[in-house]
Scaffold this active site. Structure first.
Site, PDB file in Angstrom:
ATOM      1  N   LYS A 187     -38.668  18.759 -15.154  1.00  0.00           N
ATOM      2  CA  LYS A 187     -39.062  18.362 -13.792  1.00  0.00           C
ATOM      3  C   LYS A 187     -37.830  18.538 -12.907  1.00  0.00           C
ATOM      4  O   LYS A 187     -36.750  18.027 -13.221  1.00  0.00           O
ATOM      5  CB  LYS A 187     -39.521  16.900 -13.780  1.00  0.00           C
ATOM      6  N   ASP A 245     -36.971  13.266  -4.103  1.00  0.00           N
ATOM      7  CA  ASP A 245     -38.300  12.668  -4.126  1.00  0.00           C
ATOM      8  C   ASP A 245     -38.361  11.514  -3.138  1.00  0.00           C
ATOM      9  O   ASP A 245     -38.025  10.378  -3.466  1.00  0.00           O
ATOM     10  CB  ASP A 245     -38.630  12.172  -5.547  1.00  0.00           C
ATOM     11  N   LYS A 247     -41.547   6.308  -0.248  1.00  0.00           N
ATOM     12  CA  LYS A 247     -40.885   5.239  -1.003  1.00  0.00           C
ATOM     13  C   LYS A 247     -40.196   4.278  -0.043  1.00  0.00           C
ATOM     14  O   LYS A 247     -39.817   4.674   1.059  1.00  0.00           O
ATOM     15  CB  LYS A 247     -39.807   5.852  -1.910  1.00  0.00           C
ATOM     16  N   ASP A 258     -33.831  13.196  -9.126  1.00  0.00           N
ATOM     17  CA  ASP A 258     -35.166  13.412  -9.676  1.00  0.00           C
ATOM     18  C   ASP A 258     -35.340  14.833 -10.235  1.00  0.00           C
ATOM     19  O   ASP A 258     -36.420  15.205 -10.674  1.00  0.00           O
ATOM     20  CB  ASP A 258     -36.219  13.096  -8.602  1.00  0.00           C
ATOM     21  N   ASP A 268     -46.502  10.180  -4.326  1.00  0.00           N
ATOM     22  CA  ASP A 268     -45.254   9.855  -5.026  1.00  0.00           C
ATOM     23  C   ASP A 268     -45.376  10.069  -6.541  1.00  0.00           C
ATOM     24  O   ASP A 268     -44.378  10.049  -7.253  1.00  0.00           O
ATOM     25  CB  ASP A 268     -44.860   8.397  -4.716  1.00  0.00           C
ATOM     26  N   GLU A 273     -45.643  12.722  -8.108  1.00  0.00           N
ATOM     27  CA  GLU A 273     -45.594  14.182  -7.937  1.00  0.00           C
ATOM     28  C   GLU A 273     -45.087  14.908  -9.173  1.00  0.00           C
ATOM     29  O   GLU A 273     -45.380  16.085  -9.357  1.00  0.00           O
ATOM     30  CB  GLU A 273     -44.725  14.532  -6.720  1.00  0.00           C
ATOM     31  N   ARG A 296     -45.830  14.722 -12.291  1.00  0.00           N
ATOM     32  CA  ARG A 296     -46.896  15.194 -13.185  1.00  0.00           C
ATOM     33  C   ARG A 296     -47.633  16.388 -12.591  1.00  0.00           C
ATOM     34  O   ARG A 296     -48.149  17.224 -13.311  1.00  0.00           O
ATOM     35  CB  ARG A 296     -47.829  14.022 -13.533  1.00  0.00           C
TER      36      ARG A 296
HETATM   37  N1  BES Z   1     -39.338  10.020  -9.486  1.00  0.00           N
HETATM   38  C1  BES Z   1     -40.203   8.920  -9.665  1.00  0.00           C
HETATM   39  C2  BES Z   1     -39.933   8.131 -10.946  1.00  0.00           C
HETATM   40  C3  BES Z   1     -38.628   7.379 -11.015  1.00  0.00           C
HETATM   41  C4  BES Z   1     -38.591   6.057 -10.638  1.00  0.00           C
HETATM   42  C5  BES Z   1     -37.493   7.968 -11.504  1.00  0.00           C
HETATM   43  C6  BES Z   1     -37.424   5.348 -10.738  1.00  0.00           C
HETATM   44  C7  BES Z   1     -36.318   7.268 -11.588  1.00  0.00           C
HETATM   45  C8  BES Z   1     -36.276   5.947 -11.219  1.00  0.00           C
HETATM   46  C9  BES Z   1     -41.652   9.396  -9.711  1.00  0.00           C
HETATM   47  O1  BES Z   1     -41.895  10.553  -9.019  1.00  0.00           O
HETATM   48  C10 BES Z   1     -42.464   8.326  -9.091  1.00  0.00           C
HETATM   49  O2  BES Z   1     -42.281   8.079  -7.957  1.00  0.00           O
HETATM   50  N2  BES Z   1     -43.337   7.727  -9.885  1.00  0.00           N
HETATM   51  C11 BES Z   1     -44.140   6.654  -9.438  1.00  0.00           C
HETATM   52  C12 BES Z   1     -45.526   6.840  -9.996  1.00  0.00           C
HETATM   53  C13 BES Z   1     -46.553   5.909  -9.410  1.00  0.00           C
HETATM   54  C14 BES Z   1     -46.781   6.235  -7.952  1.00  0.00           C
HETATM   55  C15 BES Z   1     -47.836   6.057 -10.198  1.00  0.00           C
HETATM   56  C16 BES Z   1     -43.530   5.344  -9.983  1.00  0.00           C
HETATM   57  O3  BES Z   1     -43.012   5.344 -11.087  1.00  0.00           O
HETATM   58  O4  BES Z   1     -43.551   4.374  -9.238  1.00  0.00           O
HETATM   59 ZN    ZN Z   2     -40.375  11.910  -8.676  1.00  0.00          ZN
HETATM   60 MG    MG Z   3     -42.449  10.264  -6.916  1.00  0.00          MG
END
Ligand code: BES
Ligand code: ZN
Ligand code: MG
Length: 498
Positions: free
Chosen positions: A261, A266, A273, A284, A343, A345, A347
């Site tokens: 990824k 992000d 966020k 990210d 967010d 994204e 996946r």
């Molecule tokens: N890049 C984030 C995941 C992340 C969170 C990485 C904290 C490092 C530290 C990912 O893209 C994300 O935002 N995931 C969301 C998914 C949710 C919206 C289902 C998350 O983990 O909150």
């Molecule tokens: Zn992300």
């Molecule tokens: Mg995200």
């Protein structure tokens, strides 16, 4: 600054400091006992004075009264007879570095393989490797560099310097891969965006014999990678898909593929966020950064195998052209996805990157790395990465390397139950789990699984481990380079030995 060099000697350097080992019962390791005898009990007197415990990796130092030695650094070796793993050898070298870095410009580590119950071939090399890893630091943007650091050269005492040197050559090249990963993960998002990271990949790897192909937006449109492109569409930075080919093996042999990824920033997109901590999302792209560093280590060491690395690079931004919550995209696989949260994204990006990789290269094994979910940090903290796999044997092999190398992973389940959470009323699936199902990291992995066919596959969620806010044993604060040594070891152990 990275230390200038690690060398292997059978005599300690003159006018340097010396590191020796002491056990938890107060007994001295072989070389410590020799110095003690030669220098009028200098070591035993000082450990007594300092009431040093000898506990594993405790350390202290004292100024030497002998002309030929500047200082002694004493490291605790724990229980007598303890067998040191590769991970612990790395820690030992790193501990010496940390203890001595501000004291002297040169140190000789006089801790014999025999005292550590390890082989004389690899033990000194792993100790040197640990010191080297710990000495790396990202100070590029600081006008005043850390002037407190004096240590420039580390030597390890061994009866077989040439053998240790040969072993170290391989580790040093792995370190170069790790440092590349740490560098690109540390760089801010105004420096690292899809195009610049693709350029770095080309510059770093082409000269090493890696074939670097870069797909742009038009290429990806033709391939109908609409899940990936949907994430990128809010940004003025064009997405790139970088494909790295290391062809060290027989041309008929299927490659082992790594997919990373690479969200270079992000923001969350329209599902923005919160501001607090948003800056951390420059990291990210760590999955792609790891793939890059791994390929560098593989190419530098000319492993006799075929490896493909895929870096899926996009920036996730909110704008007038950004993807909206509720949009439905058709992925390259033909499956449709309802984007309920922009967010989630990673996946979406991986859905197309995984599908592309398996259909284009028919890999014998496919492993993806991603800072995929915040939920993995809730589950495993910063100690373990989350491991998911559709194949027990593959998972076991990754776990075995993980334990040896000390980049820890913990396996979590993938089961049909979690599919319920991502089934959508309006499309084939939705990109976030339903509240009733929970298990956010598993739902995300289960989502990825829908884009993997009959290939042995593992997914490693590195959101909690790619950076550290504490000074760790073998890594200063910041990007860790997690995954490079782990997967290099995995390749070396399982595919290069006939
Ligand atoms: N890049 C984030 C995941 C992340 C969170 C990485 C904290 C490092 C530290 C990912 O893209 C994300 O935002 N995931 C969301 C998914 C949710 C919206 C289902 C998350 O983990 O909150
Ligand atoms: Zn992300
Ligand atoms: Mg995200």
């Amino acid at each position: 600054m990275v230390i200038k060099g690690v060398s292997f000697l059978n005599e300690p350097k003159a006018n340097s400091s010396i590191a020796v080992g002491v056990y938890a019962d107060g007994s001295l390791s072989k070389n410590a006992a020799n110095f003690d005898l030669k220098f009028n009990s200098i070591i035993s007197k000082n450990i007594k004075k300092a009431q040093f415990s000898g506990k594993l990796f405790d350390s202290f130092s004292f100024v030497s009264t002998e002309d030929t030695v500047n200082r002694f650094v004493v490291i605790g070796l724990g229980e007598v007879g303890k067998k040191f793993t590769e991970f612990e050898l790395k820690k030992l070298g790193a501990t010496v570095y940390t203890c001595a870095s501000k004291l002297d410009s040169s140190i000789t580590i006089a801790i014999d393989a025999e005292d550590l119950n390890t082989s004389y071939e690899s033990s000194p090399a792993y100790i040197g490797f640990g010191a080297l890893l710990k000495s790396w630091d990202f100070d590029k943007y600081k006008s005043s560099k850390n002037k407190d650091i004096k240590l420039q050269s580390v030597s390890v005492l061994t009866s077989a310097p040439q053998i240790a040197e040969n072993c170290f050559l391989e580790l040093q090249k792995i370190a170069e891969g790790i440092f590349l990963t740490r560098t690109v993960v540390s760089e801010p998002a105004n420096v690292i965006y899809p195009e610049s990271l693709a350029e770095i990949a080309k510059n770093e790897l082409s000269s090493l014999g890696v074939k670097v192909d870069i797909l742009n937006q038009t290429d990806m449109k033709k391939l109908e990678m609409n899940a990936l492109l949907g994430v990128a569409q809010g940004s003025s930075n064009e997405p790139k898909l970088v494909v790295l080919h290391w062809n060290g093996g027989n041309s008929s042999e299927k490659p082992i593929a790594f997919v990373g990824k690479g969200v270079t920033f992000d923001s969350g997109g329209i599902s923005l966020k919160p501001g607090d901590g948003m800056h951390e999302m420059r990291c990210d792209m760590a999955g792609s950064g790891t793939v890059l560093g791994l390929l560098k280590a593989v190419a530098l060491n000319k492993l006799p195998i075929n490896v493909v690395g895929v870096m899926a690079l996009v920036e996730n931004m909110p704008s007038g052209t950004a993807q909206r919550p509720g949009d439905i995209v058709k992925s390259m696989s033909g499956q449709t996805i309802e984007v309920l949260n922009t967010d989630a994204e990673g996946r979406l990006v991986l859905a197309d990157a995984l599908w592309y990789t398996q259909s284009k290269f028919s890999p014998k094994v496919m492993i993806d790395l991603a800072t995929l979910t915040g939920a993995i940090v809730v589950a495993l903290g910063h100690e373990f990465a989350g491991l998911f796999s559709n194949n027990d044997d593959l998972a076991d092999k990754i776990i075995e390397s993980s334990i040896k190398i000390g980049e820890k992973v913990w396996r979590l389940p993938l089961t049909k139950h979690f599919d319920k959470g991502i089934d959508s009323d309006r499309a084939d699936m939705q990109n976030i789990g339903k509240p009733s199902v929970r298990g956010g990291s598993i739902t995300a992995a289960q989502f990825l699984k829908r884009f993997v066919n009959n290939v042995d596959w593992a997914h490693i969620d590195i959101a909690g481990v790619e950076s550290t806010s504490d000074d760790l044993f073998i890594c200063a604060k910041g990007a860790t380079g997690f995954g490079v040594h782990l997967l290099y070891h995995f390749l070396r152990e399982n595919y290069t030995k006939l």
